[in-house]
Design a protein around this motif. Structure first.
Motif, mmCIF file in Angstrom:
data_model
loop_
_atom_site.group_PDB
_atom_site.id
_atom_site.type_symbol
_atom_site.label_atom_id
_atom_site.label_comp_id
_atom_site.label_asym_id
_atom_site.label_seq_id
_atom_site.Cartn_x
_atom_site.Cartn_y
_atom_site.Cartn_z
ATOM 1 N N ASN A 68 0.888 -1.158 0.000
ATOM 2 C CA ASN A 68 0.000 0.000 0.000
ATOM 3 C C ASN A 68 0.931 1.214 0.000
ATOM 4 O OD1 ASN A 68 -1.430 2.313 0.852
ATOM 5 N ND2 ASN A 68 -2.940 1.080 1.947
ATOM 6 N N THR A 70 0.470 4.375 -0.044
ATOM 7 C CA THR A 70 0.114 5.593 0.686
ATOM 8 C C THR A 70 0.635 5.570 2.123
ATOM 9 O OG1 THR A 70 -2.037 4.693 1.302
ATOM 10 C CG2 THR A 70 -1.947 6.003 -0.711
ATOM 11 N N ASN A 71 0.768 4.349 2.706
ATOM 12 C CA ASN A 71 1.231 4.276 4.102
ATOM 13 C C ASN A 71 2.448 3.363 4.274
ATOM 14 O OD1 ASN A 71 0.111 1.701 3.898
ATOM 15 N ND2 ASN A 71 -1.705 2.222 5.092
#
Length: 196
Positions: A68, A70-71
């Motif tokens: 992921n 984004t994180n």
């Protein structure tokens, strides 16, 4: 969905039949199938087949990472021709918070080739996977070879740089829905709640 590892980590062509990885729907997870040449170098890990083996990346392995972006939460899957495996859950680059999880994995060797099949449970995947990369490693000493599905471009290399499979910026777009179907919804995972 099929992938072929045609380059070394630094974007040179591999000099052997490339490693192939296939992802498909499985029962309660995603099937990962590996078909690869057997180098048998280094020798097999000392741990029993079918069990996690810490430090497996020091042996002959094929790895897939699911991110992921984004994180920076990601799943790392390592499988070996001799039947050992290693699962790592990471929150931030190189930051494993859980490892050596159980895995249904079997490998078979047929002369100079090996095949492996693992069922990756959905609870191992971080929510919102949108990128991935895969790797293959074999050889010992100066003959150690690191290969990448999405390698570091030649123009990005700097003097003295070595292979680092956690260069998340080189991962490419990937969606579990592309394998499971656009309407498929990823199940919640209790494991990733501990990383928040």
């Amino acid at each position: 969905m099929n992938f072929i590892i045609k380059n070394t980590w630094d974007s040179l062509p591999v000099r052997h039949e490339p490693v192939k990885i296939r992802f498909s729907p499985g029962d309660g997870g995603m099937l990962m199938e590996v078909s690869a040449p057997l180098f048998n170098d280094p020798a097999a890990p000392s741990g029993p087949p079918g069990q996690p083996f810490p430090g497996l990346w020091n042996y002959e392995v094929v790895e897939s990472f699911f991110l992921n972006s984004t994180n920076e939460k990601y799943l790392e899957v390592e499988v070996c021709p001799h039947g050992q495996h290693l699962i790592l859950l990471l929150s931030g680059k190189h930051n494993a918070f859980m490892q050596a999880l159980p895995l249904s994995f079997s490998a078979t060797i047929n002369r100079d080739r090996w095949k492996g099949e693992a069922l990756l449970p959905w609870r191992y995947f971080p929510p919102g996977v949108n990128k991935m990369n895969s790797y293959a490693i074999h050889g010992s000493g100066s003959e150690r070879t690191y290969e990448a599905l999405y390698p570091v471009p030649r123009e990005d290399l700097v003097e003295g740089q070595g292979p680092d499979f956690h260069r998340l910026e080189y991962f490419q777009n990937f969606s579990l829905q592309s394998i499971m179907g656009e309407s498929w919804v990823q199940p919640d995972s209790d494991l990733w709640k501990t990383a928040e």
